[in-house]
Design an enzyme around this catalytic site. Structure first.
Site, short mmCIF file in Angstrom:
data_model
loop_
_atom_site.label_atom_id
_atom_site.label_comp_id
_atom_site.label_asym_id
_atom_site.label_seq_id
_atom_site.Cartn_x
_atom_site.Cartn_y
_atom_site.Cartn_z
N ARG A 1 56.81 46.66 21.92
CA ARG A 1 56.28 46.18 23.22
C ARG A 1 56.91 47.07 24.28
O ARG A 1 58.13 47.06 24.46
CB ARG A 1 56.64 44.72 23.44
CG ARG A 1 56.40 44.27 24.86
CD ARG A 1 56.42 42.77 25.02
NE ARG A 1 55.22 42.18 24.47
CZ ARG A 1 54.82 40.93 24.73
NH1 ARG A 1 55.54 40.15 25.51
NH2 ARG A 1 53.71 40.46 24.20
N HIS B 1 46.58 45.28 24.54
CA HIS B 1 47.29 44.24 23.79
C HIS B 1 46.43 43.86 22.58
O HIS B 1 45.89 42.75 22.50
CB HIS B 1 47.54 43.04 24.71
CG HIS B 1 48.57 42.07 24.22
ND1 HIS B 1 49.26 42.24 23.04
CD2 HIS B 1 49.02 40.89 24.76
CE1 HIS B 1 50.10 41.21 22.88
NE2 HIS B 1 49.98 40.39 23.90
N GLN C 1 46.87 40.56 20.44
CA GLN C 1 46.39 39.36 21.13
C GLN C 1 44.89 39.17 20.88
O GLN C 1 44.42 38.07 20.58
CB GLN C 1 46.65 39.51 22.64
CG GLN C 1 46.15 38.36 23.47
CD GLN C 1 46.93 37.08 23.23
OE1 GLN C 1 48.14 37.09 23.28
NE2 GLN C 1 46.24 35.98 22.93
N ASP D 1 44.21 35.50 32.72
CA ASP D 1 45.58 35.92 32.42
C ASP D 1 46.34 35.90 33.75
O ASP D 1 45.73 35.75 34.82
CB ASP D 1 45.53 37.35 31.82
CG ASP D 1 46.89 37.86 31.37
OD1 ASP D 1 47.85 37.06 31.32
OD2 ASP D 1 47.00 39.07 31.07
N CYS E 1 45.91 34.15 27.28
CA CYS E 1 46.84 34.70 26.28
C CYS E 1 48.22 34.05 26.38
O CYS E 1 48.99 34.12 25.43
CB CYS E 1 46.94 36.20 26.43
SG CYS E 1 47.42 36.70 28.10
N ARG F 1 48.02 34.00 16.58
CA ARG F 1 48.82 35.24 16.63
C ARG F 1 49.51 35.45 15.29
O ARG F 1 49.58 36.56 14.76
CB ARG F 1 49.87 35.18 17.75
CG ARG F 1 49.34 35.18 19.16
CD ARG F 1 48.71 36.51 19.54
NE ARG F 1 49.64 37.62 19.45
CZ ARG F 1 50.49 37.99 20.42
NH1 ARG F 1 50.49 37.35 21.56
NH2 ARG F 1 51.30 39.03 20.25
N1 CP Z 1 50.58 36.42 24.72
C1 CP Z 1 51.76 37.01 24.50
O1 CP Z 1 51.80 38.18 24.12
O2 CP Z 1 52.83 36.21 24.67
P1 CP Z 1 54.36 36.73 24.74
O3 CP Z 1 54.45 37.62 25.95
O4 CP Z 1 55.18 35.50 24.88
O5 CP Z 1 54.66 37.48 23.50
N1 NVA Z 2 48.94 40.87 31.10
C1 NVA Z 2 50.14 40.19 30.69
C2 NVA Z 2 50.03 39.70 29.30
C3 NVA Z 2 51.19 38.92 28.80
C4 NVA Z 2 51.05 38.52 27.37
C5 NVA Z 2 51.33 41.14 30.83
O1 NVA Z 2 51.17 42.33 30.49
O2 NVA Z 2 52.39 40.72 31.29
#
Ligand code: CP
Ligand code: NVA
Length: 447
Positions: free
Chosen positions: A244, A271, A274, A365, A405, A433
């Site tokens: 990440r 992502h 997701q 989101d 998400c 997930r």
């Molecule tokens: N939706 C998602 O990726 O959640 P987290 O940021 O908690 O991993």
């Molecule tokens: N768009 C959000 C998604 C979190 C799962 C972010 O990148 O923070």
């Protein structure tokens, strides 16, 4: 009230008879005197309304329906004959006989839909799903997943099959697939996470594997050590890397400098894990992906990018509403349209109502993604009209889904009522997930 619920049978029947709901509402407003504030008063149904409710119940029995449908209430209003509503309908040339014909048509349409919904049920076969892992017929072994463009429609649907196998094993406590020697996953996090962290970690354990979790302070990715050197080390120990990151190009650098699969667990651009989970959650509810209209309300961000690219591959239409200045990446839009082979696979608007009208799914989101915290005040201002609330959901049918998400900022991009309401599948998404990522791990690492 009936005329204001756009997806109702009553409005559909009125439309078919050339009586438009907006005109009816305007007529009612014109003829209804403004009364004193009656808030808190003991408001009861008037005699005419009481008659209509009772009569609608009789009509339900006549049509042998399980529910008192809005079109039955409409017919009851018309039959009652004395109310203002009944008068307006007659002036607009809506008569009981023509309305009954429309009710029969709606009834037949509902039955067809029930038949086709059951045909569209998502079928899963445990032996075939296991074979996908064992034979690598999807050609995913050793590959990385950085973008939804890394997957064909066939591969996405194969991942759905394997996700269903993982779901089945977890629920039945039967082993569907596991490694005979513990495989290992390095999990790199430059940003916080709940769902991604728990589901990758648990997913590996359930498959008989192990994980090493590396937070921002541990590696100093690109500062203590270069990204290529981190990749060259990790490949000597582990079977796959999940990362990440802030910048998508870091994932590309990791992938290009090691021979093991690298999985995007969220970047500024995409992502994909997701979206695979979301597709599985949708399949479990709707039985299909192809032909569905998904409305996005909010920021043109990483989640939307993966939805547009994945949606295009599986034959969905993504209708996205965002404020001016918060558009999705033009290159991603062009790529999605190219994958779909049609321009209208991606519809862009600045009006949430246009996006949400008749959508099968409404998705939102956070307004401020991780890494954009400095822009938060400007964003709160820009996104004020982009909240998914009960009024917006009324533009969809009761069978439409609400998705997010997570994490959610309650009261900003979504109200409590919608997030906790009957259309919301946000926790199914979170659960999915686990299964979708287990599928990706089993298929990319191999048996
Ligand atoms: N939706 C998602 O990726 O959640 P987290 O940021 O908690 O991993
Ligand atoms: N768009 C959000 C998604 C979190 C799962 C972010 O990148 O923070």
């Amino acid at each position: 009230g009936l005329a204001s619920v756009k997806s109702s049978g009553a409005v559909k029947a009125l439309d078919a008879l050339g009586a438009h709901a907006e005109t009816i509402i305007r007529q009612i407003e014109l003829h209804t005197p403004h009364s004193a504030n009656v808030e808190g008063a003991n408001v009861e149904l008037g005699l005419d309304s009481q008659y209509c409710v009772r009569r609608a119940e009789e009509i339900r029995q006549e049509y042998k329906s399980e529910f008192v449908k809005s079109e039955y209430l409409l017919l009851a209003i018309l039959e009652e004959g004395k109310s203002l509503a009944s008068h307006i309908l007659k002036v607009m040339d809506v008569n009981a006989d023509r309305l009954k014909e429309e009710i029969v048509k709606l009834q037949n349409h509902d039955e067809d839909n029930i038949a086709s919904e059951s045909e569209a049920k998502f079928e899963f076969n445990a032996t075939e799903a296991l074979d996908l892992i064992l034979t690598d017929s999807l050609k995913l072994r050793g590959t990385s997943l950085l973008s939804m463009t890394d997957l064909t429609k066939e591969q996405i649907m194969g991942i759905m099959q394997v996700a269903a196998l993982m779901d089945h094993s977890k629920k039945t406590r039967e082993s569907g697939f596991s490694w005979n020697y513990p495989r290992s996953l390095a999990m790199i996090f430059e940003k916080p996470s709940l769902r991604t962290r728990v589901t990758f970690d648990l997913g590996m354990q359930l498959l008989g594997g192990t994980t090493t979790i590396l937070g921002p302070a541990e590696i100093g990715l690109g500062s203590r050590e270069s990204v290529p050197d981190v990749a060259r080390n990790l490949e000597r120990w582990v079977d796959a890397v999940m990362a990440r990151v802030f910048e998508h190009k870091v994932l590309v650098e990791l992938r290009d400098n090691c021979s093991i699969p690298v999985i995007n667990a969220l970047s500024d651009l995409e992502h994909p894990c997701q979206i695979l989970a979301d597709f599985y959650a949708i399949l479990c509810k709707k039985g299909k992906l192809e032909g569905l209209k998904l409305a996005w309300v909010g920021d043109g961000n990483n989640v939307l990018h993966s939805l547009m690219l994945g949606g295009a591959a599986v034959g969905m239409t993504v209708s996205a509403a965002f404020p001016v200045g918060y558009e999705p990446d033009p290159e991603v839009i062009a790529k999605a349209r190219e994958i779909a082979g049609r321009e209208d696979a991606i519809v862009l608007t600045n009006d949430p109502k246009v996006a949400a009208a008749d959508a099968d799914i409404v998705y939102t989101d956070v307004w401020t993604s991780m890494g954009q915290e400095k822009e938060m005040i400007a964003r709160v201002h820009a996104f004020r009209a982009f909240q998914v609330n009960e009024d917006l959901m009324k533009l969809t049918s009761p069978e439409s889904l609400f998705m997010h998400c997570l994490p959610a900022h309650r009261g900003d991009e979504v109200t409590d009522g919608v997030l906790d309401g009957p259309q919301s599948i946000v926790f199914d998404q979170a659960e999915a997930r686990l299964y979708a990522q287990q599928a990706v791990l089993a298929l990319t690492i191999g048996p």
